[in-house]
Design an enzyme around this catalytic site. Structure first.
Site, short mmCIF file in Angstrom:
data_model
loop_
_atom_site.label_atom_id
_atom_site.label_comp_id
_atom_site.label_asym_id
_atom_site.label_seq_id
_atom_site.Cartn_x
_atom_site.Cartn_y
_atom_site.Cartn_z
N GLY A 17 0.82 -1.22 0.00
CA GLY A 17 0.00 0.00 0.00
C GLY A 17 0.85 1.26 0.00
N ASP A 65 -4.42 -12.73 3.08
CA ASP A 65 -5.16 -11.92 4.05
C ASP A 65 -4.46 -12.07 5.40
OD1 ASP A 65 -8.68 -11.83 5.06
OD2 ASP A 65 -6.89 -11.06 6.06
N SER A 130 -4.63 6.77 13.53
CA SER A 130 -4.94 7.95 12.72
C SER A 130 -5.38 9.10 13.61
CB SER A 130 -6.07 7.60 11.75
OG SER A 130 -6.60 8.75 11.13
N THR A 132 -7.69 10.74 13.08
CA THR A 132 -9.15 10.71 13.01
C THR A 132 -9.74 10.33 14.36
OG1 THR A 132 -10.86 10.14 11.39
CG2 THR A 132 -9.61 8.32 12.33
N TYR A 155 -15.05 3.88 10.17
CA TYR A 155 -13.59 3.79 9.99
C TYR A 155 -12.88 4.34 11.23
CZ TYR A 155 -8.87 5.04 8.80
OH TYR A 155 -7.50 5.19 8.85
N LYS A 159 -10.32 2.43 14.28
CA LYS A 159 -9.00 2.84 14.78
C LYS A 159 -9.03 2.98 16.30
CE LYS A 159 -6.78 2.75 10.96
NZ LYS A 159 -5.83 1.65 10.71
N PHE A 185 -1.13 11.90 10.74
CA PHE A 185 -1.96 12.99 10.27
C PHE A 185 -2.16 12.79 8.76
CE2 PHE A 185 -3.01 15.62 13.95
CZ PHE A 185 -2.46 14.79 14.90
N ASN A 206 -9.02 11.70 -1.33
CA ASN A 206 -8.09 12.61 -0.66
C ASN A 206 -7.69 13.78 -1.55
OD1 ASN A 206 -6.87 9.66 0.77
ND2 ASN A 206 -7.77 11.28 2.00
N ARG A 300 -17.78 19.42 2.75
CA ARG A 300 -17.98 17.96 2.71
C ARG A 300 -18.44 17.52 4.10
NH1 ARG A 300 -12.85 14.14 1.31
NH2 ARG A 300 -12.12 15.03 3.29
N GLY A 302 -18.86 15.82 7.51
CA GLY A 302 -17.92 15.03 8.32
C GLY A 302 -16.54 15.65 8.43
P1 NAD Z 1 -3.52 1.59 1.42
O1 NAD Z 1 -4.91 1.18 1.14
O2 NAD Z 1 -2.70 2.20 0.36
O3 NAD Z 1 -2.69 0.35 1.99
C1 NAD Z 1 -3.30 -0.64 2.76
C2 NAD Z 1 -2.87 -1.97 2.16
O4 NAD Z 1 -3.39 -3.02 2.96
C3 NAD Z 1 -3.38 -2.20 0.73
O5 NAD Z 1 -2.29 -2.57 -0.09
C4 NAD Z 1 -4.37 -3.35 0.87
O6 NAD Z 1 -4.35 -4.20 -0.26
C5 NAD Z 1 -3.86 -4.05 2.11
N1 NAD Z 1 -4.85 -4.79 2.90
C6 NAD Z 1 -6.02 -4.34 3.42
N2 NAD Z 1 -6.59 -5.30 4.17
C7 NAD Z 1 -5.77 -6.39 4.12
C8 NAD Z 1 -5.78 -7.69 4.71
N3 NAD Z 1 -6.78 -8.08 5.48
N4 NAD Z 1 -4.74 -8.52 4.46
C9 NAD Z 1 -3.71 -8.13 3.66
N5 NAD Z 1 -3.63 -6.92 3.08
C10 NAD Z 1 -4.65 -6.06 3.32
O7 NAD Z 1 -3.59 2.55 2.69
P2 NAD Z 1 -2.48 3.50 3.32
O8 NAD Z 1 -2.84 4.90 3.00
O9 NAD Z 1 -1.13 2.99 3.01
O10 NAD Z 1 -2.78 3.31 4.89
C11 NAD Z 1 -2.09 2.33 5.62
C12 NAD Z 1 -2.62 2.37 7.05
O11 NAD Z 1 -2.50 3.69 7.58
C13 NAD Z 1 -4.11 2.00 7.16
O12 NAD Z 1 -4.28 1.27 8.36
C14 NAD Z 1 -4.80 3.35 7.28
O13 NAD Z 1 -6.01 3.26 8.00
C15 NAD Z 1 -3.77 4.13 8.05
N6 NAD Z 1 -3.84 5.59 7.85
C16 NAD Z 1 -3.76 6.11 6.57
C17 NAD Z 1 -3.82 7.50 6.41
C18 NAD Z 1 -3.76 8.12 5.05
O14 NAD Z 1 -4.10 9.31 4.91
N7 NAD Z 1 -3.34 7.41 4.03
C19 NAD Z 1 -3.95 8.34 7.51
C20 NAD Z 1 -4.03 7.76 8.78
C21 NAD Z 1 -3.97 6.38 8.94
C1 WQD Z 2 -8.07 17.07 3.29
C2 WQD Z 2 -8.74 18.42 3.10
C3 WQD Z 2 -11.07 18.30 2.55
C4 WQD Z 2 -10.64 16.44 -1.36
C5 WQD Z 2 -8.75 11.62 5.50
C6 WQD Z 2 -9.41 10.66 6.42
C7 WQD Z 2 -8.49 10.36 7.57
C8 WQD Z 2 -7.15 9.91 7.04
C9 WQD Z 2 -6.58 10.94 6.09
C10 WQD Z 2 -7.14 7.52 7.09
C11 WQD Z 2 -10.12 18.47 3.71
C12 WQD Z 2 -10.28 18.91 1.40
C13 WQD Z 2 -10.37 16.98 -0.13
C14 WQD Z 2 -11.15 17.26 -2.39
C15 WQD Z 2 -11.09 19.13 -0.90
N1 WQD Z 2 -7.25 8.66 6.38
N2 WQD Z 2 -10.58 18.32 0.08
N3 WQD Z 2 -11.36 18.59 -2.13
O1 WQD Z 2 -10.30 14.30 5.30
O2 WQD Z 2 -8.24 15.26 6.42
O3 WQD Z 2 -8.50 12.80 6.21
O4 WQD Z 2 -7.52 11.11 5.04
O5 WQD Z 2 -6.88 7.42 8.25
O6 WQD Z 2 -9.09 9.36 8.35
O7 WQD Z 2 -10.56 11.28 6.94
O8 WQD Z 2 -8.02 14.16 4.18
O9 WQD Z 2 -7.31 14.50 1.87
O10 WQD Z 2 -9.71 13.76 2.29
O11 WQD Z 2 -9.00 16.08 2.87
O12 WQD Z 2 -11.30 20.33 -0.70
O13 WQD Z 2 -11.43 16.80 -3.55
O14 WQD Z 2 -8.93 18.65 1.69
O15 WQD Z 2 -12.29 19.00 2.74
O16 WQD Z 2 -10.31 19.77 4.24
P1 WQD Z 2 -8.85 14.21 5.55
P2 WQD Z 2 -8.52 14.55 2.72
#
Ligand code: NAD
Ligand code: WQD
Length: 342
Positions: A17, A65, A130, A132, A155, A159, A185, A206, A300, A302
Site C-alpha cells: 500500500g 489476508d 490515525s 481521526t 472507519y 482505529k 496525520f 483525498n 464535505r 464530516g
Molecule cells: P492503502 O490502502 O494504500 O494500503 C493498505 C494496504 O493493505 C493495501 O495494499 C491493501 O491491499 C492491504 N490490505 C487491506 N486489508 C488487508 C488484509 N486483510 N490482508 C492483507 N492486506 C490487506 O492505505 P495507506 O494509505 O497505506 O494506509 C495504511 C494504514 O494507515 C491503514 O491502516 C490506514 O487506516 C492508516 N492511515 C492512513 C492515512 C492516510 O491518509 N493514508 C492516515 C491515517 C492512517
Molecule cells: C483534506 C482536506 C477536505 C478532497 C482523510 C481521512 C483520515 C485519514 C486521512 C485515514 C479536507 C479537502 C479533499 C477534495 C477538498 N485517512 N478536500 N477537495 O479528510 O483530512 O483525512 O484522510 O486514516 O481518516 O478522513 O483528508 O485529503 O480527504 O482532505 O477540498 O477533492 O482537503 O475538505 O479539508 P482528511 P482529505
C-alpha cells in the site's frame, strides 16, 4: 543497505500500500528485512516491481489476508523480529456504507494478528492509527493526551477500537508484547524516484491525488470543499507530512521498542504545522510551476475545520521529526503523477 541473512525480519502487513511500500524502503535502508503480507485488495502488483527497482532486489511477498491465521503460519514459520500492521480498509465514506466489512477487516485482523504474535513470542508491534481518533479536537495543536471523541465514522471507530484492543493484548502479555500506536496525520507525496507513490484506485477521496489528477487532466477540476470555515482563509486546515518522513518514523518506532521492550505508547506523527487547502494549492503551484484548475464548492459532510499535531512527543521519545517541506511533498506528488500518466 542490501538484505542479509541476519537482517531482522519485519512483517509489513499492507506493505504493497501507499505508506507500507514507502516503509519497506525505509526498513531496508535501516538494515531490516521486510516481509510484505498484502492481499492486493487496494494495491497493485506493480508496486512490488517499483520496490525492486528502488532496492535492487525483490522483497519477500505473501499475497494473503493477514487475518487468515492458517495462511499466516507460512509467514511466521521463519523468525520474526516485529510486525508493522498497515493492512486495513481506510475509505471513510465506504465505511459508512459497509461498516461490517470495516469491523471484520480492521478490528478482526488486528485481534487475530495480536494473538498470533503472542502465541509465538513476537515482541514488537507497530500499529497504524490515525488523527481521526481525535475528531474535532478542542485544543490545537492536538497532543496525545487529548480526549478521544465519539468516532465520526465506522472507519474512525475501528482505529479507536484497535488502539483499545491492543492495550488489552499488551496488558495480557505482561511485558512480552511492546506496542507503538502511531497516529498519522495527512501523509502525501511519494518516493523521490517516482517508482512508488499514492495509487488511489478509482476516484480519489483525498485532496492531493485529486489535485494532481486535476492538473494532469484526468479530472476536470478540483472542488475545494468549503471556503466559509472559521479559519485564516476560510478553507480547512490539516497537517500534511511527506510519506517518506512517515515511513522513517516506523523505523524510529521499532528502535524505540527495541530500547524499551514490552512498553506501550501512543505518538502523533505530523509536522506540527497546519496548512489550509488554499495554501496547499499555492504550494503546489509554487513547487511545480503548474496551475491547479479549481472551484469552491460546498463543505464535505464530516470534515473537521482544523487539526494539526503537537509533534513534540515523537521528537523527544522517538527522536523523529519531519524533515521534508510541503513544497517537497507536492513536487514529489506531481513527479509521481507524471510517471503514472506516462
Ligand atoms: P492503502 O490502502 O494504500 O494500503 C493498505 C494496504 O493493505 C493495501 O495494499 C491493501 O491491499 C492491504 N490490505 C487491506 N486489508 C488487508 C488484509 N486483510 N490482508 C492483507 N492486506 C490487506 O492505505 P495507506 O494509505 O497505506 O494506509 C495504511 C494504514 O494507515 C491503514 O491502516 C490506514 O487506516 C492508516 N492511515 C492512513 C492515512 C492516510 O491518509 N493514508 C492516515 C491515517 C492512517
Ligand atoms: C483534506 C482536506 C477536505 C478532497 C482523510 C481521512 C483520515 C485519514 C486521512 C485515514 C479536507 C479537502 C479533499 C477534495 C477538498 N485517512 N478536500 N477537495 O479528510 O483530512 O483525512 O484522510 O486514516 O481518516 O478522513 O483528508 O485529503 O480527504 O482532505 O477540498 O477533492 O482537503 O475538505 O479539508 P482528511 P482529505
Amino acid at each position: 543497505m542490501t538484505e542479509t541473512a541476519s537482517a531482522p525480519r519485519i512483517i509489513v502487513t499492507g506493505g504493497a500500500g501507499f505508506i507500507g511500500s514507502h516503509t519497506v524502503v525505509a526498513l531496508e535502508e535501516a538494515g531490516y528485512a521486510p516481509v510484505i503480507v498484502d492481499d492486493l485488495r487496494n494495491s497493485r502488483p506493480e508496486v512490488l516491481e517499483g520496490l525492486e527497482r528502488i532496492l535492487g532486489h525483490s522483497v519477500e511477498f505473501h499475497r494473503i489476508d493477514c487475518g487468515d491465521v492458517q495462511a499466516m503460519q507460512a509467514v511466521f514459520s521463519q523468525p520474526v523480529h516485529g510486525v508493522i500492521h498497515f493492512a486495513a480498509d481506510k475509505a471513510v465514506g465506504e465505511s459508512v456504507a459497509q461498516p461490517e466489512q470495516y469491523f471484520s477487516n480492521n478490528i478482526g485482523s488486528t485481534a487475530r494478528l495480536a494473538g498470533m504474535m503472542r502465541e509465538r513470542g513476537v515482541q514488537h508491534l507497530v500499529f497504524s492509527s490515525s488523527c481521526t481518533v481525535y475528531g474535532e479536537a478542542g485544543e490545537l495543536p492536538v497532543d496525545e493526551s487529548a480526549p478521544i471523541q465519539p468516532a465520526a465514522s465506522p472507519y474512525g471507530f475501528t482505529k479507536q477500537a484497535c488502539e483499545t484492543l491492543l492495550r488489552y493484548s499488551h496488558r495480557a502479555a505482561e511485558g512480552a508484547l511492546g506496542v507503538a500506536l502511531l497516529r498519522y496525520f495527512n501523509p502525501i507525496g511519494g518516493h523521490p524516484t517516482a517508482e512508488i507513490g499514492e495509487l488511489p484506485l478509482g476516484t480519489p477521496a483525498n485532496l492531493v491525488p485529486y489535485l494532481t489528477q486535476s492538473v494532469a487532466g484526468i479530472r476536470s477540476e478540483l472542488t475545494v470543499f468549503g471556503s466559509d470555515y472559521p479559519t485564516r482563509d476560510g478553507t480547512c486546515i490539516r497537517d500534511y507530512l511527506h510519506v517518506c518522513d512517515l515511513a522513517e518514523a516506523h523505523v524510529a518506532a521499532l528502535r524505540w521498542l527495541e530500547r524499551a521492550p514490552g512498553m506501550l505508547d501512543v505518538f502523533n506523527l505530523g509536522t506540527g504545522e497546519g496548512s489550509s487547502v488554499k495554501e496547499v494549492i499555492s504550494a503546489f503551484e509554487r513547487a511545480t510551476g503548474k496551475s491547479v484548475p479549481h472551484r469552491f464548492g460546498d463543505r464535505r459532510p464530516g470534515d473537521v475545520t482544523a487539526i494539526y499535531a503537537n509533534a513534540e512527543k515523537a521528537a523527544q521519545v522517538l527522536q523523529w521529526r519531519t524533515r521534508r517541506s510541503l513544497d517537497d511533498c507536492l513536487a514529489d506528488a506531481w513527479r509521481w503523477q507524471e510517471k503514472l500518466k506516462g
